[in-house]
Enzyme design. Structure first.
Site, mmCIF file in Angstrom:
data_model
loop_
_atom_site.group_PDB
_atom_site.id
_atom_site.type_symbol
_atom_site.label_atom_id
_atom_site.label_comp_id
_atom_site.label_asym_id
_atom_site.label_seq_id
_atom_site.Cartn_x
_atom_site.Cartn_y
_atom_site.Cartn_z
ATOM 1 N N LYS A 154 53.716 32.402 40.489
ATOM 2 C CA LYS A 154 52.679 31.487 39.988
ATOM 3 C C LYS A 154 51.664 32.256 39.157
ATOM 4 O O LYS A 154 50.894 33.053 39.677
ATOM 5 C CB LYS A 154 51.937 30.800 41.141
ATOM 6 N N GLY A 207 43.807 39.044 43.697
ATOM 7 C CA GLY A 207 42.686 38.168 43.381
ATOM 8 C C GLY A 207 41.489 38.500 44.249
ATOM 9 O O GLY A 207 41.321 39.632 44.711
ATOM 10 N N SER A 208 40.673 37.504 44.496
ATOM 11 C CA SER A 208 39.429 37.726 45.234
ATOM 12 C C SER A 208 39.693 37.940 46.719
ATOM 13 O O SER A 208 40.679 37.438 47.279
ATOM 14 C CB SER A 208 38.494 36.533 45.059
ATOM 15 N N THR A 209 38.786 38.660 47.362
ATOM 16 C CA THR A 209 38.890 38.875 48.803
ATOM 17 C C THR A 209 38.766 37.558 49.555
ATOM 18 O O THR A 209 39.448 37.341 50.571
ATOM 19 C CB THR A 209 37.812 39.865 49.259
ATOM 20 N N GLY A 212 42.078 35.901 49.332
ATOM 21 C CA GLY A 212 43.041 36.741 50.021
ATOM 22 C C GLY A 212 42.998 36.569 51.526
ATOM 23 O O GLY A 212 44.045 36.546 52.192
ATOM 24 N N GLU A 229 46.102 42.611 47.023
ATOM 25 C CA GLU A 229 45.257 43.510 46.211
ATOM 26 C C GLU A 229 44.047 42.698 45.829
ATOM 27 O O GLU A 229 44.130 41.754 45.036
ATOM 28 C CB GLU A 229 46.034 44.015 44.985
ATOM 29 N N CYS A 263 39.550 45.045 38.872
ATOM 30 C CA CYS A 263 39.196 45.395 40.250
ATOM 31 C C CYS A 263 38.892 46.883 40.396
ATOM 32 O O CYS A 263 38.184 47.280 41.321
ATOM 33 C CB CYS A 263 40.322 45.015 41.198
ATOM 34 N N GLU A 356 30.984 42.202 43.653
ATOM 35 C CA GLU A 356 31.839 42.481 42.502
ATOM 36 C C GLU A 356 31.439 41.581 41.342
ATOM 37 O O GLU A 356 31.626 40.360 41.388
ATOM 38 C CB GLU A 356 33.309 42.261 42.859
#
Length: 453
Positions: A154, A207-209, A212, A229, A263, A356
């Site tokens: 995706k 992507g973002s924490t 995730g 990641e 990142c 971030e």
């Protein structure tokens, strides 16, 4: 079927319209991948290697097309986009060496023979971010395919074009139908089915924490494998004994590459107090010299942000009380532009230091000594990357071992090589991608004992 507009971030013009798949189409694709996997895993290692090598050759033949497509879709500079397409090619060629070298072990035991096999998981779902659409896709699909898995991928809703084209090139290269499928769609639909569908045996997410952790929690319901990641807040540590001129000249490229949408961006520069003022003097012309503008031009070094909404988010980190040391240039006219910006935070709790930003904003702050530098570098929930500038080899090794990050560079800002492992500590992720062991993350180890007595 829902259709999404794809916008060029440098011009704000619509460059394509893409049909988004729904839940039923996603389920059908997963089921096709499951059936295709029955034969794909049985393809002889040498033949699977040949197909991957051919895929890499086809990507190479379309390198400029892919690069130009990424410039239009993502706003990447043409130089970066060519490197990214080349990274896909190189990683496929590297992965082509995996099938014939995915070796098990023979373990000495009494009364028989004990051997291990690395079996493919099955269907792997890969969720790709918008900041590096091509290489991050390949980080997942190349080793997964090499290990005998099938892949449903995706792409990000904002940047689907190069992933769709790679799916077409895979078929052109001779990969069997349904072994590698690209499913443009919403994360809440396609990504959600990757997490919840029982036939998907692993999810790879970049992507973002925040997202995730949701994916990890969802996968835990089926004890589904994950590689994550996630975010970063990397430190660029500059000691007084370093080559200060080189450290300052290269610092912008450690944080402003891809407009800071990385990142691994070294978004905190820690400078030893005795050379702090001198470093800022050297840094200013380097930042002002970053060429920001039309990403199609060969001389451009930094392009736009991905969207207007993201530009507003980045700008929100610069509050009225924020002390801006200096900024670089920014084009006028259409495009989601934001200038390279250097700030001097007043407090260790400033958002620009703790969160971030994911944009071209870097905070510079002083430290006293080695212990202080390590303390500040580790004062974050993230631990993805970072740089250490010193001419003392002993210090370089001590600080490298003490900093809680998965990928560190000494006297360099290089974080990613497809032949070395990549991944983060703490909330920057789980698992490792790339490197010689990447394919093992897409296998289960099976142990077989054969009695001989």
């Amino acid at each position: 079927m829902t259709t999404a507009q794809v916008v060029n971030p440098a011009t704000e013009e619509v460059v394509a319209r893409v049909d988004l798949v729904g839940e039923a189409e996603t389920d059908a694709a997963i089921e096709r991948a499951q059936w295709a996997g029955v034969t794909w895993r049985e393809v002889a290692p040498g033949e699977r290697a040949r197909m991957l090598r051919r895929f890499g050759d086809v990507v190479d033949a379309h390198l400029e097309e892919l690069a130009q497509l990424e410039v239009a879709n993502s706003g990447h500079t043409i130089g970066n986009a060519r490197w990214e397409a080349g990274n896909v090619r190189d990683l496929l060629h590297y992965a082509a060496g995996i099938p014939e070298r995915l070796l098990g072990n023979q373990i000495p035991v009494a009364g028989g023979v004990d051997i291990t096999f690395h079996e493919p998981l099955g269907v792997v779902g890969i969720i790709v971010p918008w900041n590096f659409p091509m290489p991050i896709a390949a980080w997942g699909f190349a080793p997964a395919l090499a290990a005998g898995n099938t892949v449903v991928l995706k792409p990000a809703e904002l940047t689907p074009l190069t992933a769709i084209r790679l799916g077409e090139l895979a078929l052109e290269a001779g990969l069997p139908e349904h072994v590698f499928q690209v499913l443009p769609g919403k994360g809440s639909v396609v990504g959600h089915r990757f997490v919840t569908h029982p036939a998907v045996r692993k999810v790879v997410f970049t992507g973002s924490t925040e997202i995730g952790t949701q994916i990890m929690a969802g996968c835990a319901q089926q004890v589904k494998r994950v590689t994550l990641e996630l975010g970063g807040k990397s430190a660029n540590i500059v000691f007084a004994d370093s080559d200060l001129e080189r450290a300052a000249a290269t610092a912008p490229y450690g944080v402003f590459d891809n407009a800071g949408q990385d990142c691994c961006a070294r978004s905190r520069i820690l400078v030893q107090r005795s050379v702090f003022d001198k470093f800022l003097e050297l840094l200013e012309p380097a930042v002002r010299g970053v060429k920001v503008g039309d990403p199609t031009q060969e001389s451009t070094e930094m392009g736009p942000l991905i969207s207007g909404a993201h530009r507003e988010r980045v700008a929100g980190f610069i509050e009225a009380s924020t002390k801006i040391a200096f900024t670089g240039e920014q084009p006028n006219g259409p495009g989601f532009w934001y200038p390279p910006t250097v700030v001097l935070p007043d407090s260790p709790t400033d958002r620009v230091l703790t969160e971030e930003v994911f944009g071209p904003v870097v905070a510079v702050l002083p430290f006293e000594d080695e212990a202080d530098a390590i303390r500040i570098a580790n004062d974050t929930e993230y631990g993805l990357s970072g740089s250490i500038w010193t001419n003392d080899v002993g210090r370089a090794l001590r600080v490298s071992r003490a900093v809680e990050a998965g990928n560190l560079s000494v006297n360099s800002h290089s974080s990613v090589r497809y032949w070395t492992p990549f991944g983060g500590f703490k909330q920057s992720g789980l698992g490792r991608e790339l490197g010689p062991d990447a394919a093992l993350a897409f296998t289960e180890t099976k142990n077989v004992f054969i009695a001989t007595q």
